[in-house]
Motif scaffolding. Sequence first.
Motif, PDB file in Angstrom:
ATOM      1  N   GLN A   1     -16.574 -11.914  -6.542  1.00  0.00           N
ATOM      2  CA  GLN A   1     -16.078 -11.056  -5.454  1.00  0.00           C
ATOM      3  C   GLN A   1     -14.695 -10.490  -5.789  1.00  0.00           C
ATOM      4  N   GLY A   2     -14.557  -9.230  -5.510  1.00  0.00           N
ATOM      5  CA  GLY A   2     -13.250  -8.603  -5.684  1.00  0.00           C
ATOM      6  C   GLY A   2     -12.874  -8.316  -7.130  1.00  0.00           C
TER       7      GLY A   2
ATOM      8  N   LYS B   1     -16.109  -4.465  -9.079  1.00  0.00           N
ATOM      9  CA  LYS B   1     -17.400  -3.857  -9.431  1.00  0.00           C
ATOM     10  C   LYS B   1     -17.819  -2.769  -8.453  1.00  0.00           C
ATOM     11  N   ARG B   2     -17.459  -2.932  -7.191  1.00  0.00           N
ATOM     12  CA  ARG B   2     -17.863  -1.915  -6.212  1.00  0.00           C
ATOM     13  C   ARG B   2     -17.152  -0.595  -6.489  1.00  0.00           C
TER      14      ARG B   2
ATOM     15  N   ARG C   1     -21.374  -8.412   7.426  1.00  0.00           N
ATOM     16  CA  ARG C   1     -19.926  -8.550   7.634  1.00  0.00           C
ATOM     17  C   ARG C   1     -19.379  -7.268   8.232  1.00  0.00           C
TER      18      ARG C   1
ATOM     19  N   TYR D   1     -14.429  -3.400   6.296  1.00  0.00           N
ATOM     20  CA  TYR D   1     -12.978  -3.448   6.059  1.00  0.00           C
ATOM     21  C   TYR D   1     -12.415  -2.078   6.399  1.00  0.00           C
TER      22      TYR D   1
ATOM     23  N   TYR E   1     -21.531   0.177   2.586  1.00  0.00           N
ATOM     24  CA  TYR E   1     -22.638  -0.687   3.029  1.00  0.00           C
ATOM     25  C   TYR E   1     -23.292  -0.036   4.228  1.00  0.00           C
TER      26      TYR E   1
ATOM     27  N   GLN F   1     -34.106  -8.102  -2.203  1.00  0.00           N
ATOM     28  CA  GLN F   1     -33.435  -9.393  -2.329  1.00  0.00           C
ATOM     29  C   GLN F   1     -32.358  -9.503  -1.255  1.00  0.00           C
TER      30      GLN F   1
ATOM     31  N   LEU G   1     -28.892 -12.224   0.111  1.00  0.00           N
ATOM     32  CA  LEU G   1     -27.980 -13.308  -0.272  1.00  0.00           C
ATOM     33  C   LEU G   1     -27.087 -13.653   0.909  1.00  0.00           C
TER      34      LEU G   1
ATOM     35  N   TYR H   1     -26.193 -10.396   2.915  1.00  0.00           N
ATOM     36  CA  TYR H   1     -26.190  -9.148   2.137  1.00  0.00           C
ATOM     37  C   TYR H   1     -27.608  -8.904   1.659  1.00  0.00           C
TER      38      TYR H   1
ATOM     39  N   HIS I   1     -24.159  -3.057  -6.950  1.00  0.00           N
ATOM     40  CA  HIS I   1     -23.312  -4.186  -7.354  1.00  0.00           C
ATOM     41  C   HIS I   1     -23.751  -5.394  -6.554  1.00  0.00           C
ATOM     42  N   MET I   2     -23.691  -6.548  -7.188  1.00  0.00           N
ATOM     43  CA  MET I   2     -24.096  -7.752  -6.460  1.00  0.00           C
ATOM     44  C   MET I   2     -23.615  -9.023  -7.145  1.00  0.00           C
ATOM     45  N   GLU I   3     -23.665 -10.107  -6.388  1.00  0.00           N
ATOM     46  CA  GLU I   3     -23.319 -11.419  -6.929  1.00  0.00           C
ATOM     47  C   GLU I   3     -24.458 -11.924  -7.822  1.00  0.00           C
TER      48      GLU I   3
ATOM     49  N   ARG J   1      -5.016  -8.086  -1.894  1.00  0.00           N
ATOM     50  CA  ARG J   1      -5.953  -7.292  -1.066  1.00  0.00           C
ATOM     51  C   ARG J   1      -5.811  -7.641   0.411  1.00  0.00           C
TER      52      ARG J   1
ATOM     53  N   TYR K   1      -8.764 -11.865   2.177  1.00  0.00           N
ATOM     54  CA  TYR K   1      -9.440 -13.160   2.019  1.00  0.00           C
ATOM     55  C   TYR K   1      -8.561 -14.345   2.381  1.00  0.00           C
TER      56      TYR K   1
HETATM   57  N1  LIG Z   1     -27.392  -7.305  -1.853  1.00  0.00           N
HETATM   58  C1  LIG Z   1     -26.508  -8.080  -2.428  1.00  0.00           C
HETATM   59  N2  LIG Z   1     -26.905  -9.132  -3.138  1.00  0.00           N
HETATM   60  C2  LIG Z   1     -26.043  -9.946  -3.730  1.00  0.00           C
HETATM   61  N3  LIG Z   1     -24.732  -9.780  -3.676  1.00  0.00           N
HETATM   62  C3  LIG Z   1     -24.277  -8.744  -2.967  1.00  0.00           C
HETATM   63  C4  LIG Z   1     -25.122  -7.839  -2.313  1.00  0.00           C
HETATM   64  N4  LIG Z   1     -24.372  -6.909  -1.726  1.00  0.00           N
HETATM   65  C5  LIG Z   1     -23.116  -7.218  -1.990  1.00  0.00           C
HETATM   66  N5  LIG Z   1     -23.033  -8.314  -2.738  1.00  0.00           N
HETATM   67  C6  LIG Z   1     -21.850  -8.997  -3.252  1.00  0.00           C
HETATM   68  O1  LIG Z   1     -21.366  -9.886  -2.289  1.00  0.00           O
HETATM   69  C7  LIG Z   1     -19.979 -10.107  -2.523  1.00  0.00           C
HETATM   70  C8  LIG Z   1     -19.270  -9.973  -1.228  1.00  0.00           C
HETATM   71  O2  LIG Z   1     -19.315  -8.620  -0.850  1.00  0.00           O
HETATM   72  P1  LIG Z   1     -18.107  -7.919  -0.112  1.00  0.00           P
HETATM   73  O3  LIG Z   1     -18.369  -6.474  -0.082  1.00  0.00           O
HETATM   74  O4  LIG Z   1     -17.897  -8.643   1.166  1.00  0.00           O
HETATM   75  O5  LIG Z   1     -16.962  -8.266  -1.113  1.00  0.00           O
HETATM   76  P2  LIG Z   1     -15.631  -7.548  -1.374  1.00  0.00           P
HETATM   77  O6  LIG Z   1     -14.629  -8.473  -0.825  1.00  0.00           O
HETATM   78  O7  LIG Z   1     -15.602  -6.166  -0.894  1.00  0.00           O
HETATM   79  O8  LIG Z   1     -15.638  -7.639  -2.971  1.00  0.00           O
HETATM   80  P3  LIG Z   1     -16.178  -6.620  -4.032  1.00  0.00           P
HETATM   81  O9  LIG Z   1     -15.003  -5.785  -4.321  1.00  0.00           O
HETATM   82  O10 LIG Z   1     -16.598  -7.504  -5.149  1.00  0.00           O
HETATM   83  O11 LIG Z   1     -17.322  -5.883  -3.430  1.00  0.00           O
HETATM   84  C9  LIG Z   1     -19.574  -9.080  -3.537  1.00  0.00           C
HETATM   85  O12 LIG Z   1     -19.439  -9.725  -4.783  1.00  0.00           O
HETATM   86  C10 LIG Z   1     -20.711  -8.096  -3.529  1.00  0.00           C
HETATM   87  O13 LIG Z   1     -20.864  -7.467  -4.786  1.00  0.00           O
END
Ligand SMILES: Nc1ncnc2c1ncn2[C@@H]1O[C@H](COP(=O)(O)OP(=O)(O)OP(=O)(O)O)[C@@H](O)[C@H]1O
Length: 520
Positions: free
Chosen positions: A311-312, A315-316, A339, A342, A351, A370, A372, A379, A399-401, A435, A438
Amino acid sequence: QLRFINLHKQKDGVLTAQVVSSSISQLGLFGTGLQRSYHSLSLPSITLCSHSAIFDISILCNYVYLQKLELPHNKIKDLSCVSHMPYLVILDASHNEISNFFEFQPPKNLKEVNFSHNRMTKMKDLSAYLSLNTLNLDHNNFREISGLEQCCKLTHLSLAHNKISRISGLDSLPVTHLCLRGNQLEMIEGLENLKSLQVLDLSLNRISSLSGLQNLHLLGSIDLEKNLISEIQECKHIHNLLLLRDLNLLRNPVQVIVSSVNKYDPPLDVVAARDHMTHLVYQLMQPQVLYDSTLPSPDSPYPMLVLTGPQGCGKRELAHRLCQEFSEYFAHGTCHTTRAAYFGEENGLDYHFVSEEDFQNMIPMGKFIQTLQYGGHSYGLTRDAIEEVAREGLACCVHMELEGVFSLKNSYFEPRYILLIPIQVEKYTDHLKKRGLYSQAQIDAAVSRIELYANTNKQRPGFFDNIIPCDDREEAYQMLRQAVKGYLLLEEQEEGEDNIRASPDNTSTGADVFVCSDHH
Ligand SMILES: Nc1ncnc2c1ncn2[C@@H]1O[C@H](COP(=O)(O)OP(=O)(O)OP(=O)(O)O)[C@@H](O)[C@H]1O
């Protein structure tokens, strides 16, 4: 021809000629063929007969032509009368009180013997019993297998519920069925030369390894229920048994470990398999349609690019930038999340922000590829998110975990996976703090997952198509675009005369070009 006349027993337990004569059956020919005699004597089991059990059968010394003798559930201690039955083929003396092992002259053609549920303790040399093919010695007190070396016709041997602690004395017998259930075995040994073995029952022992089975190539069934096998890796010893159909490992500690690990700390593969199965099943319950992502040809996989990392890690942001620069190839696949947005995030772009209730309702509607749970929120990547991009003839970039990657790998999509990984942990931690989104716990969780990504990469070579350090966002983006250009074969095309983007005749979509690279 007379068949099956019941044998009655006298009250005092002594069998008499009178009783036998009314109980013997199967009149047949013998010798020159001119003489006749009864061949079969069968005592009904105690459950079928109200008479008291017999113990003295010495009268049977006179019945020399018997071929089949069944005396189960009595109190017989002495079987020496069998010495007078040279034609005996089948002997059932199970559930008696016999302590002497084969204490009679060997009938030449004795094929089947059942001495189960007696009081025998020691096996002796059976080399004179050359015709023996079935021997049941269950429920006795044997500690050792011996004396069978010359039984060259023995195919069925059962020694269940004895006190055997080592398998020995079987050497190269033609045994096809071997049962040693309920003994005290700690290892599988002494079977290596039983090349005919097809069915092996070693259940209820204390065996901890499958070593010793590897060369038994005819084995079709192995029962190892309730042993002490704790390592699933033990199965490597049976990998080459191509005929193996049944393997029972129930009630071994491996079960407990696997099931409790799966329940309380499931590996990523297990979580991903469950996630994939859930969505696949729900999707199959919907009316089936032809998707844009399956076009133009059902054989070529729809092109996708997945950026993954903790996270963070950026990648997004990188995904959006990439989709902007390579807009004729990629578009962002927008996931759903529960969630809250932001500051500055746009619904439908960053999203699809939905309530938990809506998200949960979408699952049984087969909407997701899928999903998560991360940081207390849900998500999910929907089929529609991908189709929206596919409809434009573009490749989908998401992008995803890591869990999402594992799940997606179960699907028929074949994306390229790029891992963005922080190398300088402090810098990454500082970035997360700055940021301001968190909590410390969330930061710790994100940082701890760097190792998960690194280990996955180490333990599964080729799992990620590219690994890009992401400490410096600009450098990371340059590496990412180089990698993507490589996928798109853009380097060569830009240099050559027929630049794919400049060519007016070129009818390929971005998606097609992406697919054409070596990866697929
Ligand atoms: N469909 C999904 N499947 C798995 N992981 C996901 C999915 N959508 C989002 N994520 C991941 O879940 C994590 C949490 O997302 P979130 O957008 O809340 O994080 P963020 O704080 O904005 O961080 P990031 O900058 O990595 O996106 C991120 O790593 C994101 O890439």
